[in-house]
Design a protein around this motif. Sequence first.
Motif, PDB file in Angstrom:
ATOM      1  N   ILE A   1       0.693  -1.492  -0.013  1.00 10.61           N
ATOM      2  CA  ILE A   1      -0.109  -0.085  -0.058  1.00 10.61           C
ATOM      3  C   ILE A   1       0.920   1.411  -0.086  1.00 10.61           C
TER       4      ILE A   1
ATOM      5  N   VAL B   1      -7.089   8.691   6.705  1.00 12.94           N
ATOM      6  CA  VAL B   1      -8.386   8.692   6.888  1.00 12.94           C
ATOM      7  C   VAL B   1      -9.173   8.621   5.341  1.00 12.94           C
TER       8      VAL B   1
ATOM      9  N   ILE C   1      -1.261  -1.146  14.466  1.00 12.41           N
ATOM     10  CA  ILE C   1      -2.690  -1.881  14.245  1.00 12.41           C
ATOM     11  C   ILE C   1      -2.094  -3.316  13.825  1.00 12.41           C
TER      12      ILE C   1
ATOM     13  N   GLN D   1     -18.173  -0.279   8.016  1.00 11.75           N
ATOM     14  CA  GLN D   1     -17.490   0.411   7.247  1.00 11.75           C
ATOM     15  C   GLN D   1     -17.444   1.660   8.168  1.00 11.75           C
TER      16      GLN D   1
ATOM     17  N   ASP E   1     -13.709   3.216   9.570  1.00 13.32           N
ATOM     18  CA  ASP E   1     -13.450   4.582   9.291  1.00 13.32           C
ATOM     19  C   ASP E   1     -13.044   5.235  10.738  1.00 13.32           C
TER      20      ASP E   1
ATOM     21  N   VAL F   1      -9.794   4.421  12.027  1.00 10.96           N
ATOM     22  CA  VAL F   1      -8.643   5.097  11.365  1.00 10.96           C
ATOM     23  C   VAL F   1      -8.263   6.194  12.022  1.00 10.96           C
ATOM     24  N   GLU F   2      -9.539   7.129  12.034  1.00 10.25           N
ATOM     25  CA  GLU F   2      -9.623   8.513  12.276  1.00 10.25           C
ATOM     26  C   GLU F   2      -9.045   8.920  13.769  1.00 10.25           C
TER      27      GLU F   2
ATOM     28  N   TYR G   1      -7.453   6.752  15.662  1.00 11.61           N
ATOM     29  CA  TYR G   1      -6.127   6.036  15.904  1.00 11.61           C
ATOM     30  C   TYR G   1      -5.093   6.821  15.266  1.00 11.61           C
ATOM     31  N   ALA G   2      -5.426   7.673  14.239  1.00  9.85           N
ATOM     32  CA  ALA G   2      -4.475   8.725  13.667  1.00  9.85           C
ATOM     33  C   ALA G   2      -4.210   9.692  14.727  1.00  9.85           C
ATOM     34  N   LEU G   3      -5.262  10.023  15.435  1.00 11.38           N
ATOM     35  CA  LEU G   3      -5.084  11.186  16.399  1.00 11.38           C
ATOM     36  C   LEU G   3      -4.540  10.655  17.966  1.00 11.38           C
TER      37      LEU G   3
ATOM     38  N   ASP H   1     -10.359  -9.225   4.082  1.00  7.15           N
ATOM     39  CA  ASP H   1     -10.408  -8.121   3.026  1.00  7.15           C
ATOM     40  C   ASP H   1     -10.847  -6.670   3.578  1.00  7.15           C
TER      41      ASP H   1
ATOM     42  N   ALA I   1      -7.819  -5.482   5.828  1.00  3.91           N
ATOM     43  CA  ALA I   1      -6.495  -5.486   5.448  1.00  3.91           C
ATOM     44  C   ALA I   1      -5.731  -4.317   5.236  1.00  3.91           C
ATOM     45  N   ASN I   2      -6.473  -3.182   4.831  1.00  2.00           N
ATOM     46  CA  ASN I   2      -5.812  -1.818   4.618  1.00  2.00           C
ATOM     47  C   ASN I   2      -5.433  -1.276   5.981  1.00  2.00           C
ATOM     48  N   LEU I   3      -6.068  -1.553   6.999  1.00  6.74           N
ATOM     49  CA  LEU I   3      -5.833  -1.088   8.274  1.00  6.74           C
ATOM     50  C   LEU I   3      -4.787  -1.485   8.941  1.00  6.74           C
ATOM     51  N   LEU I   4      -4.356  -2.847   8.502  1.00  7.07           N
ATOM     52  CA  LEU I   4      -3.500  -3.464   9.383  1.00  7.07           C
ATOM     53  C   LEU I   4      -2.010  -2.947   9.001  1.00  7.07           C
ATOM     54  N   GLU I   5      -1.088  -2.875   9.838  1.00  6.75           N
ATOM     55  CA  GLU I   5       0.180  -2.482   9.633  1.00  6.75           C
ATOM     56  C   GLU I   5       0.975  -4.053   9.630  1.00  6.75           C
TER      57      GLU I   5
END
Lengths: 231, 129, 307
Positions: free
Chosen positions: B10, B41, C36, C170, C174, C177-178, C180-182, C195, C198-202
């Motif tokens: 990614i 986000v 994550i 969803q 969402d 991620v939001e 967790y970012a903060l 699937d 998947a995109n959330l995982l490091e």
Amino acid sequence: MNRVVKVARMQLINKWPFLGIPMVILVASTLMTFGIWALLPASAREGELYSGSGQAVMWYFLALGIQSLTYTFPFSQAMSVSRRSFYLGTLGLFAAIALGFSILYYLLGLVEKATGGWGFNGQVFALGWISQNNAAIQILFYFVAMVLLFMIGFWAATVYMRWKASGLLVAGIGFAVLVLGMVALATLNDAWPQVGAWFAAMQVLGLSIVLGMLCVLLAGGSYLTLRRATA
Amino acid sequence: MSAIDDSRPIFLQIAELIESEIVAGTMAEEAQVPSTNEFAVYYRINPATAAKGVNLLVESGILYKKRGIGMFVATGARDQLLGKRRSAFAAQYIQPLAREARKLGIDAETLASMVRQSLAAESAEGSVR
Amino acid sequence: MAPTSAPAIEVRNLTKTYRDANALDGVSLALEENRIYGLLGRNGAGKTTLMSILAGQGYPTGGQVLIHGRNPYENDSTLARICFIRESQRYPDDFSPHQAFKAAALFFANWDQELAERLIEDFNLPTRRRIKKLSRGQLSAVGVIIGMAARAEVTVFDEPYLGLDAVARQIFYDRLVEDYALHPRTIVLSSHLIDEIANLLEHVVVIDKGRILLDEDADTLRGSAVAVTGNQDKVASFIDGYRVLHRDSLGSLASVTIQARLGATQRAMAAEIGLELSPVPLQQLVVRTTMSAQAEPHGDHYQEALK
């Protein structure tokens, strides 16, 4: 704030189980007793009237002991509370409430005596054999009785949580064997007169101490069982 | 869901997406780019992965950091990217095109005229737009 | 935050034996702070057992779990840094969601009421109804809200989406991620719906039959395998020497997933002989790895080959 205290506060988030329901039971059963007494024909009212309605709350505490564990322990785990904190917080809260009710029983007993048995010459709270003792012993007895019932419920629930129905079955059978063994022992040794005398000699204070020791035993057993129980 | 597909790293995709924005001109040179958290986000990806993609572009000089302010598109970034894409053009587009043409029996002359036609249509469309 | 030498979660040779089975069989892991993680695996692979021991709710038969260097079991100060809501979490029978959140606010020092309220709105959760009367999805929402608003340093979600519809899931991803970012924290997410997350995982940990099958960066995994499709003889000669994860065939057409990072020359070569190369999504990769590990007695090859 200490997590033990927080557990007590968590148990009180819903005020009903620990405070509301016991009060409702106490008030309702007492009023019902008075109602029945009022309806009795005059002939039946001669002499003293007794009511066991004061016990109603105590039996509820047995259910509360079960409920405070089964409903709340799995949730307390999700709240990241150690089993120890859950145990201390829940038992501590109940002890405080039991003490409150014991004092209330004592005070109601005083009122009962002052009002000539609520005007009916009745006995609800100041049962003769208890109320002849001093305040401390009366309160101690009520307290121990309430805690004992709660502990029986709580302990049975921990056994169930850890070992499920088979655990309860084993505990029940074990208890029955113990009682039967003691009965058999007394019978074989023709010791019933002595046993009777022992009970008769035991005053309210003595009984409180014996029951208190049973409480301690159950409390210890509950803790050891709970330490390895999984929600 | 988003433009991200799950079968390639990614962080590479994030870097490519930013590159495409710069090539298309939607991210102008010296303009500030969104923060890694905003990328995360928006594309619903892990912020650390987004940061990795952005850092890739910082390393290659496409983006630069202003301390305490954020990330900006470097001057000359677009030219640098155009150069890179042009050199990859043959391998990425022409070779597969030639291969497919051969498979279908399209000769060089026909292919060339097809390309010319397509280019003409493209530029006509471009002028209308 | 002060840097700590100990990883957020350290698992050393953990075993858990039930009367009839090994739920965990020598699991060792080191999960770093503020990442994550995806904990993936089939039903009964040992995910929930592992997570409940991490959270100090279960206890191991052997081995050790350390959260920021300390054993969480019966340790209140360490437990206070963890939040683990079970997939089938039980609540006091007479509690409403409102009361459950009130309790959570008591115990989790970082509890964010605003976030909780926002999530309540997002999930359309009736907060004054008894939890007993909620639907499965609403029940899951209660757990998700507690897990997120608690903002615990170590947050563990066990299949938090049960009964949640696609929209609600969803929303969960969402918001995760939001937030967790903060407010970075260590998050362990167990899920079947690979699937979707998947995109959330490091980082991905795959567990099977109580053993770790895969413990790898998600982006390293992506692109670590490729599916080769085409004439079966040509496919056979092309994949010679690679580890095969999966094989499909249709007449003379074969599609074989191999574990390989192909370079430009190999790709050109494949194209030259008419083979199609397609990337393998993380979900497929996990499924293929699990399946091929089950076919072989020792599932450690993949892990080693990646190194």
